[in-house]
Scaffold this active site. Structure first.
Site, PDB file in Angstrom:
ATOM      1  N   ARG A  39      49.982  42.490  37.355  1.00 33.68           N
ATOM      2  CA  ARG A  39      48.548  42.228  37.130  1.00 33.68           C
ATOM      3  C   ARG A  39      47.782  42.859  38.287  1.00 33.68           C
ATOM      4  NH1 ARG A  39      47.122  37.875  33.718  1.00 33.68           N
ATOM      5  NH2 ARG A  39      45.027  38.781  33.782  1.00 33.68           N
ATOM      6  N   ARG A  60      49.226  32.210  34.309  1.00 32.53           N
ATOM      7  CA  ARG A  60      47.991  32.920  34.584  1.00 32.53           C
ATOM      8  C   ARG A  60      47.165  32.061  35.540  1.00 32.53           C
ATOM      9  NH1 ARG A  60      45.356  29.026  33.499  1.00 32.53           N
ATOM     10  NH2 ARG A  60      43.489  30.285  33.638  1.00 32.53           N
ATOM     11  N   GLY A  61      46.101  32.669  36.049  1.00 32.46           N
ATOM     12  CA  GLY A  61      45.356  32.055  37.136  1.00 32.46           C
ATOM     13  C   GLY A  61      45.815  32.668  38.442  1.00 32.46           C
ATOM     14  N   ALA A  62      44.862  33.178  39.229  1.00 34.23           N
ATOM     15  CA  ALA A  62      45.222  33.956  40.422  1.00 34.23           C
ATOM     16  C   ALA A  62      46.169  33.216  41.369  1.00 34.23           C
ATOM     17  CB  ALA A  62      43.953  34.402  41.149  1.00 34.23           C
ATOM     18  N   ASP A  93      39.297  35.606  40.807  1.00 35.45           N
ATOM     19  CA  ASP A  93      40.547  36.350  40.936  1.00 35.45           C
ATOM     20  C   ASP A  93      40.538  37.271  42.146  1.00 35.45           C
ATOM     21  OD1 ASP A  93      42.530  36.224  38.324  1.00 35.45           O
ATOM     22  OD2 ASP A  93      40.484  35.594  37.891  1.00 35.45           O
ATOM     23  N   GLN A 150      41.251  30.399  26.885  1.00 37.47           N
ATOM     24  CA  GLN A 150      41.743  29.510  27.941  1.00 37.47           C
ATOM     25  C   GLN A 150      40.900  28.244  28.052  1.00 37.47           C
ATOM     26  OE1 GLN A 150      41.226  32.836  28.289  1.00 37.47           O
ATOM     27  NE2 GLN A 150      42.585  33.738  29.819  1.00 37.47           N
ATOM     28  N   ASN A 203      36.024  37.768  38.326  1.00 34.38           N
ATOM     29  CA  ASN A 203      36.569  36.600  37.628  1.00 34.38           C
ATOM     30  C   ASN A 203      36.642  36.927  36.138  1.00 34.38           C
ATOM     31  OD1 ASN A 203      37.543  33.847  37.751  1.00 34.38           O
ATOM     32  ND2 ASN A 203      35.661  33.248  36.707  1.00 34.38           N
ATOM     33  N   LYS A 204      37.110  35.967  35.373  1.00 34.37           N
ATOM     34  CA  LYS A 204      37.309  36.168  33.943  1.00 34.37           C
ATOM     35  C   LYS A 204      36.064  36.765  33.293  1.00 34.37           C
ATOM     36  CE  LYS A 204      40.416  35.432  32.277  1.00 34.37           C
ATOM     37  NZ  LYS A 204      41.517  36.411  32.129  1.00 34.37           N
TER      38      LYS A 204
END
EC number: 5.3.1.23
Length: 358
Positions: free
Chosen positions: A96, A54-56, A246, A205, A256-257
């Site tokens: 995603r 995970r993480g763009a 993201d 996270q 973003n998150k």
């Protein structure tokens, strides 16, 4: 600074070797360090969808390697392999929907394939392109780390107390991290007194990954509940909120998150500077504003189950993965191309027109 960051490197999440992709399973960190080996595009797509990776930036890199695996399988099948490869590319793209780096990386792989000359090896060209995407993200991390640290010094050269959200470190990228990369560089330069890390529900996270990364490097870190962020700004002398992204739109809005938007609102109220750190591959100049971003929603069971037990048969869950922070709440966007302070459409266009790194 570059050499000091390289010397401090302790964590990586992506490894390409022996014609296979290896991913560190981030779902079980920090209690276990489990690596999975992938040899198919289907496997990589599932790893992205289920958040093994995970993480763009890390998603984009993994998808690029997934395209290499797909090409190897399809080319081995013989003639007319390209349409089947495109199906595999679409499978990866669908894993995603919000992280623009995923689509950027796959489009770059498509473009490279289109430039393969007759008689050249398309598989070798694609593998070289995926490796280049991986290495360029690492270089971008190093550049952003220095630029972000310089920005902190420019505004406030004394010791900083920083709040961050989700995980934006080596686990989320091909190198040292975006927001955490800046924090690492600022710490090496003696500017960080303490980092507060939001736990970042529901996948935690912050508590599982960010706190683990920072503690491993000896950076003072305190974990806090997401709902404590505004109280921290009021009582603990927070000077910067530093987050990743993201997707960034043409006007500077940032997806973003989930929870990032409320941090920006609270930061504005308390006079705390708000920095977004992301590579230029996260910027989508084809999307005018955050109103156009499709926000992924995950299974409600992530919220409705506690200790394996459902909390209520009649209870519904709203579980968006991301939110959108308007550009007018953001003090600076840091990329490897340079910094945009007080982002808007004109400033974002000026940044993206640069042909060379800052």
């Amino acid at each position: 600074m570059r050499d000091r960051l390289l010397a401090a490197e302790k964590v990586k999440a992506i490894d390409w070797r022996d014609d296979a992709l290896y991913l560190l399973d981030q779902r079980v960190l920090p209690f276990e360090e489990v690596w999975h080996r992938y040899t198919t595009a289907e496997g990589v797509a599932e790893a992205i969808r289920t958040m093994v990776v995970r993480g763009a930036p890390a998603i984009g890199i993994s998808a690029a390697y997934g395209a290499v695996l797909a090409a190897r399988a399809r080319i081995a099948q013989g003639a007319d392999w390209y349409p089947a490869l495109e199906e595999d590319m679409q499978l990866l793209a669908d894993s995603r929907p919000t992280a623009v780096n995923l689509f950027w990386a796959l489009n770059r792989m498509r473009d490279r394939l289109m430039r393969v000359k007759d008689g050249d090896d398309p598989l070798a060209a694609l593998e070289a392109e995926a490796v280049a995407i991986h290495l360029s993200d690492r270089e971008a991390n190093l550049t952003m780390a220095q630029l972000g640290a310089d920005l902190i010094r420019k505004h406030q050269g004394n010791l900083q107390t920083v709040l961050t959200h989700c995980n934006t470190g080596a686990l989320a990228t091909g190198g040292f991290g975006t927001a955490l990369g800046v924090i690492r560089a600022a710490h090496l330069e003696g500017m960080i007194e303490r980092v507060y890390a939001d736990e970042t529900r529901p996948w935690l996270q912050g508590s599982r990954l960010t706190a683990w990364e920072l503690a491993n490097e000896g950076i003072p870190v305190t974990l806090n509940a997401d709902s404590a962020a505004a109280h921290l700004m009021r009582t603990k002398g927070i000077t910067w909120v530093i987050v990743g992204a993201d997707r960034i739109t043409a006007n500077g809005d940032v997806a973003n998150k989930i929870g990032t938007y409320q941090l920006a609102v609270a930061a504005m109220h308390h006079g705390v500077r708000f920095m977004v750190v992301a590579p230029s591959s996260t910027i989508d100049m084809e999307m005018a504003s955050g109103d156009d971003i499709v926000i992924e929603e995950r299974d409600g069971r992530e919220l409705l189950e506690v200790g394996g037990q459902r909390v209520g048969a009649e209870v519904e869950a709203f579980n968006p993965v991301f939110d959108v922070t308007p550009a007018d709440l953001i003090d600076a966007i840091v990329t490897e191309k340079g910094i945009v302070e007080r982002p808007d459409t004109a400033r974002m266009a000026q940044l993206m027109s640069r042909k060379h790194l800052h």
